[in-house]
Write a protein that holds these residues in place. Structure first.
Motif, PDB file in Angstrom:
ATOM      1  N   VAL A 192      92.243   4.686  37.990  1.00  0.00           N
ATOM      2  CA  VAL A 192      92.969   4.554  39.267  1.00  0.00           C
ATOM      3  C   VAL A 192      94.070   5.609  39.435  1.00  0.00           C
ATOM      4  CG1 VAL A 192      92.507   2.082  39.536  1.00  0.00           C
ATOM      5  CG2 VAL A 192      94.535   2.815  38.267  1.00  0.00           C
ATOM      6  N   THR A 193      94.165   6.564  38.517  1.00  0.00           N
ATOM      7  CA  THR A 193      95.287   7.532  38.606  1.00  0.00           C
ATOM      8  C   THR A 193      95.371   8.244  39.957  1.00  0.00           C
ATOM      9  OG1 THR A 193      93.930   8.828  37.070  1.00  0.00           O
ATOM     10  CG2 THR A 193      96.032   8.076  36.258  1.00  0.00           C
ATOM     11  N   PRO A 194      94.244   8.622  40.605  1.00  0.00           N
ATOM     12  CA  PRO A 194      94.407   9.294  41.905  1.00  0.00           C
ATOM     13  C   PRO A 194      95.079   8.396  42.962  1.00  0.00           C
ATOM     14  CG  PRO A 194      92.177   9.616  41.047  1.00  0.00           C
ATOM     15  CD  PRO A 194      92.832   8.591  40.173  1.00  0.00           C
ATOM     16  N   ILE A 195      94.824   7.087  42.891  1.00  0.00           N
ATOM     17  CA  ILE A 195      95.455   6.174  43.870  1.00  0.00           C
ATOM     18  C   ILE A 195      96.962   6.159  43.634  1.00  0.00           C
ATOM     19  CG2 ILE A 195      95.574   3.800  44.735  1.00  0.00           C
ATOM     20  CD1 ILE A 195      92.719   3.367  43.829  1.00  0.00           C
ATOM     21  N   LEU A 196      97.345   6.060  42.380  1.00  0.00           N
ATOM     22  CA  LEU A 196      98.775   6.007  42.048  1.00  0.00           C
ATOM     23  C   LEU A 196      99.478   7.308  42.445  1.00  0.00           C
ATOM     24  CD1 LEU A 196      97.881   3.484  40.586  1.00  0.00           C
ATOM     25  CD2 LEU A 196      98.966   4.306  38.519  1.00  0.00           C
ATOM     26  N   ALA A 197      98.838   8.422  42.103  1.00  0.00           N
ATOM     27  CA  ALA A 197      99.456   9.724  42.387  1.00  0.00           C
ATOM     28  C   ALA A 197      99.588   9.944  43.892  1.00  0.00           C
ATOM     29  CB  ALA A 197      98.627  10.834  41.754  1.00  0.00           C
ATOM     30  N   ALA A 198      98.548   9.547  44.645  1.00  0.00           N
ATOM     31  CA  ALA A 198      98.597   9.724  46.103  1.00  0.00           C
ATOM     32  C   ALA A 198      99.695   8.856  46.712  1.00  0.00           C
ATOM     33  CB  ALA A 198      97.237   9.397  46.715  1.00  0.00           C
ATOM     34  N   ALA A 199      99.798   7.596  46.237  1.00  0.00           N
ATOM     35  CA  ALA A 199     100.839   6.696  46.765  1.00  0.00           C
ATOM     36  C   ALA A 199     102.225   7.263  46.469  1.00  0.00           C
ATOM     37  CB  ALA A 199     100.683   5.299  46.157  1.00  0.00           C
ATOM     38  N   ALA A 216     103.059  10.470  45.868  1.00  0.00           N
ATOM     39  CA  ALA A 216     103.333  11.708  46.613  1.00  0.00           C
ATOM     40  C   ALA A 216     103.652  11.386  48.073  1.00  0.00           C
ATOM     41  CB  ALA A 216     102.133  12.643  46.513  1.00  0.00           C
ATOM     42  N   GLU A 217     102.930  10.437  48.659  1.00  0.00           N
ATOM     43  CA  GLU A 217     103.197  10.073  50.068  1.00  0.00           C
ATOM     44  C   GLU A 217     104.591   9.483  50.231  1.00  0.00           C
ATOM     45  OE1 GLU A 217      99.974   7.671  51.633  1.00  0.00           O
ATOM     46  OE2 GLU A 217      98.540   9.232  51.039  1.00  0.00           O
ATOM     47  N   ALA A 218     105.103   8.849  49.172  1.00  0.00           N
ATOM     48  CA  ALA A 218     106.447   8.261  49.248  1.00  0.00           C
ATOM     49  C   ALA A 218     107.529   9.275  48.865  1.00  0.00           C
ATOM     50  CB  ALA A 218     106.516   7.040  48.336  1.00  0.00           C
ATOM     51  N   GLY A 219     107.121  10.522  48.561  1.00  0.00           N
ATOM     52  CA  GLY A 219     108.112  11.542  48.209  1.00  0.00           C
ATOM     53  C   GLY A 219     108.247  11.773  46.715  1.00  0.00           C
ATOM     54  N   GLY A 220     107.472  11.074  45.916  1.00  0.00           N
ATOM     55  CA  GLY A 220     107.541  11.221  44.461  1.00  0.00           C
ATOM     56  C   GLY A 220     106.676  12.360  43.964  1.00  0.00           C
ATOM     57  N   ALA A 221     106.602  12.480  42.646  1.00  0.00           N
ATOM     58  CA  ALA A 221     105.865  13.583  42.035  1.00  0.00           C
ATOM     59  C   ALA A 221     104.443  13.162  41.676  1.00  0.00           C
ATOM     60  CB  ALA A 221     106.587  14.048  40.782  1.00  0.00           C
ATOM     61  N   ILE A 222     103.508  14.087  41.866  1.00  0.00           N
ATOM     62  CA  ILE A 222     102.128  13.818  41.444  1.00  0.00           C
ATOM     63  C   ILE A 222     102.088  13.716  39.924  1.00  0.00           C
ATOM     64  CG2 ILE A 222      99.796  14.802  41.311  1.00  0.00           C
ATOM     65  CD1 ILE A 222     100.260  15.898  44.169  1.00  0.00           C
ATOM     66  N   ASP A 223     102.712  14.653  39.239  1.00  0.00           N
ATOM     67  CA  ASP A 223     102.816  14.600  37.774  1.00  0.00           C
ATOM     68  C   ASP A 223     104.285  14.372  37.431  1.00  0.00           C
ATOM     69  OD1 ASP A 223     102.995  15.029  35.040  1.00  0.00           O
ATOM     70  OD2 ASP A 223     101.505  16.649  35.040  1.00  0.00           O
ATOM     71  N   THR A 224     104.636  13.109  37.215  1.00  0.00           N
ATOM     72  CA  THR A 224     106.061  12.752  37.106  1.00  0.00           C
ATOM     73  C   THR A 224     106.749  13.392  35.899  1.00  0.00           C
ATOM     74  OG1 THR A 224     105.446  10.727  35.938  1.00  0.00           O
ATOM     75  CG2 THR A 224     105.839  10.535  38.313  1.00  0.00           C
ATOM     76  N   ILE A 225     106.098  13.357  34.761  1.00  0.00           N
ATOM     77  CA  ILE A 225     106.766  13.854  33.553  1.00  0.00           C
ATOM     78  C   ILE A 225     106.896  15.382  33.600  1.00  0.00           C
ATOM     79  CG2 ILE A 225     106.604  14.013  31.028  1.00  0.00           C
ATOM     80  CD1 ILE A 225     105.594  11.122  31.040  1.00  0.00           C
ATOM     81  N   ALA A 226     105.865  16.047  34.122  1.00  0.00           N
ATOM     82  CA  ALA A 226     105.959  17.514  34.254  1.00  0.00           C
ATOM     83  C   ALA A 226     107.106  17.877  35.202  1.00  0.00           C
ATOM     84  CB  ALA A 226     104.642  18.082  34.767  1.00  0.00           C
ATOM     85  N   ALA A 227     107.232  17.143  36.300  1.00  0.00           N
ATOM     86  CA  ALA A 227     108.305  17.434  37.263  1.00  0.00           C
ATOM     87  C   ALA A 227     109.673  17.164  36.643  1.00  0.00           C
ATOM     88  CB  ALA A 227     108.112  16.598  38.528  1.00  0.00           C
ATOM     89  N   TYR A 228     109.748  16.091  35.857  1.00  0.00           N
ATOM     90  CA  TYR A 228     111.018  15.773  35.188  1.00  0.00           C
ATOM     91  C   TYR A 228     111.404  16.885  34.220  1.00  0.00           C
ATOM     92  CZ  TYR A 228     114.283  13.628  31.932  1.00  0.00           C
ATOM     93  OH  TYR A 228     115.366  13.384  31.131  1.00  0.00           O
ATOM     94  N   ARG A 229     110.444  17.322  33.429  1.00  0.00           N
ATOM     95  CA  ARG A 229     110.745  18.386  32.453  1.00  0.00           C
ATOM     96  C   ARG A 229     111.150  19.679  33.169  1.00  0.00           C
ATOM     97  NH1 ARG A 229     107.629  17.590  26.751  1.00  0.00           N
ATOM     98  NH2 ARG A 229     108.343  15.457  26.545  1.00  0.00           N
ATOM     99  N   ALA A 230     110.438  19.977  34.276  1.00  0.00           N
ATOM    100  CA  ALA A 230     110.755  21.211  35.018  1.00  0.00           C
ATOM    101  C   ALA A 230     112.158  21.146  35.623  1.00  0.00           C
ATOM    102  CB  ALA A 230     109.714  21.429  36.114  1.00  0.00           C
ATOM    103  N   SER A 231     112.656  19.944  35.888  1.00  0.00           N
ATOM    104  CA  SER A 231     113.962  19.820  36.543  1.00  0.00           C
ATOM    105  C   SER A 231     115.123  20.188  35.610  1.00  0.00           C
ATOM    106  CB  SER A 231     114.167  18.380  37.039  1.00  0.00           C
ATOM    107  OG  SER A 231     114.508  17.524  35.951  1.00  0.00           O
TER     108      SER A 231
END
Ligand code: RM4
Ligand code: MN
Ligand code: MN
Length: 431
Positions: A387-394, A396-411
């Motif tokens: 179900v990962t694509p459903i979670l990632a799409a939900a 991203a639509e809410a303003g979150g990151a598709i890959d949360t941990i990668a985005a956190y590390r990049a920050s």
């Protein structure tokens, strides 16, 4: 309304843009697969988008065992910094909009201001947790003999007063649940009378119950052992439901995944508590041996799915007002707590999404026909769906990151905070 979110939203969007094509592809493929099974992926995504779980303020710092704690540079050491980190988790993951506070750990002088501070970060508060399992500096009497069940009246009074203070704080924070977990119990056979200690607990708990405002609930959390190693007063779901029934309608049971004997069928406990309208809350974590407080879904993701199968069943067939207080209750001893909570929230929402995919008509029909294999296959088909694509799409639509941990590390968040925040202590223990 959220004021300044902690991370630059543009950075999240830029990283998402690089992943959007692959996500569209995966989401489209999953949508076609689910369509063949008669499931509308958009409807599942909408349910996922509406799901949330609270994070524990105390989980934002590095936890430890009773032996040692190994802090990381930049970890939060007070409620203000913890709120900031919880806001990072919410900004990236969009599934954890509330923080559950613990008192006196999160004590401040102005709770209205704390509520505003959280709101500006895009956060609200969830169930208030009382703490009568530790002594605090300056406290009149010790909890060495227990708290709500102590043989000493002055200790019981102090524990009742603390819980009532938590209710008062909760009112200012906009909360309507009080979670009560007591460590009361014994280490030696004969140390206390097993019946009378429960009588004393009930007397004291009913004073706390009487102080609940009309729309509040008291969530009774059981735990088999630790810190008491021979007997615990509220040791299991049986004690919990008996107490909740005796206290009244506003008393409910809270199930923590790590608080049972090994191999206990926790999903059945969920079903039982729901059957009697007493399921009030859930603490998510994972465990291998006991109350390990490991990351949700890291050891036994199938159990997490089976628990959610019962929770979704309860959601579809509510008894009374079914509004469970869901919270992550973990201790992050060897990881960055932000990464652990991002990964855990994803595991929890994922288990929920899989449970939504169960073909309940087919399951019921197979159960009625005593077709064991097809009943099991109804669960299996849902569990093995990625179900990962459903979670990632939900997200991203809410303003979150598709890959949360990668985005956190990049920050570079933790590195920046390491420059600003004072170092955490190394004393062993939970906080
Ligand atoms: C307990 C229990 C409670 C939590 C404390 C810190 O084992 O899980 O929910 O408040 O730990
Ligand atoms: Mn707990
Ligand atoms: Mn616990």
């Amino acid at each position: 309304m959220a004021g300044d979110l902690p991370l630059a939203q543009d950075d999240i969007e830029r990283l998402n843009a690089g992943l959007a094509d692959a996500l569209d592809d995966d989401y489209g493929s999953l949508g076609r697969q689910l369509g063949r099974r008669g499931i509308d992926i958009g409807a599942v995504k909408a349910k996922v988008a509406g799901f949330s779980v609270a994070v524990p303020s105390w989980g934002a710092g590095r936890g430890g065992t009773r032996f040692a704690k190994f802090p990381i540079p930049g970890e939060p050491t007070n409620i203000h910094e913890k709120l900031e980190d919880c806001a990072v988790i919410q900004q990236l993951g969009r599934a954890t909009p509330r923080v559950s506070p613990h008192f006196p750990w999160d004590k401040v002088s102005d709770y209205r201001a704390l509520r505003d501070e959280a709101a500006a970060l895009g956060l609200g508060f969830d169930a208030v947790n009382s703490n009568t399992f530790q002594d605090q500096p300056g406290q009149a009497v010790s909890y060495a003999t227990g708290s709500l069940s102590s043989t000493r009246a002055d200790v019981r009074e102090q524990a009742v007063a603390h819980n009532i203070e938590c209710i008062e704080i909760g009112k200012q924070l906009g909360v309507t649940d009080l979670t009560v977990w007591v460590g009361d119990g014994t280490n030696f056979p004969g140390q206390q009378d097993l019946g009378r200690s429960l009588d004393r607990y009930l007397d004291a708990a009913s004073e706390v119950y009487a102080a609940l405002p009309g729309d509040w609930r008291m969530l009774i959390e059981h735990k088999m052992f630790e810190p008491a190693f021979y007997s615990t007063v509220i040791s299991d779901w049986g004690s919990s439901i008996l107490v909740a029934q005796e206290l009244g309608e506003k008393a409910k049971c809270l199930v923590d995944l790590g608080h049972h004997a090994p191999n206990v069928n926790i999903e059945q406990i969920v079903a039982r508590l729901h059957r009697f309208g007493k399921l009030g809350g859930f603490h998510f974590n994972d465990s291998k041996y006991g109350d390990d407080d490991l990351d949700s879904g890291s050891i036994n993701p199938h159990q997490l799915f089976l628990v959610f199968n019962e929770l979704v069943e309860a959601e579809m067939n509510p008894r009374g007002d079914f509004r469970p207080a869901y919270m992550i209750d973990q201790s992050h001893n060897v990881t960055d707590p932000i990464e652990s909570m991002l990964s855990s929230a994803e595991a929890i929402v994922g288990a929920y999404a899989k449970a939504l995919l169960v073909d309940r008509e087919a399951l019921l029909a197979a159960q009625e026909a005593n077709d064991t294999m097809m009943a099991f296959q109804a669960l299996r088909a849902a569990y093995r769906t990625d179900v990962t694509p459903i979670l990632a799409a939900a997200r991203a639509e809410a303003g979150g990151a598709i890959d949360t941990i990668a985005a956190y590390r990049a920050s570079g968040w933790r590195g920046r905070k390491a420059q600003e925040r004072r170092a955490a202590g190394t004393t062993a223990g939970i906080v």
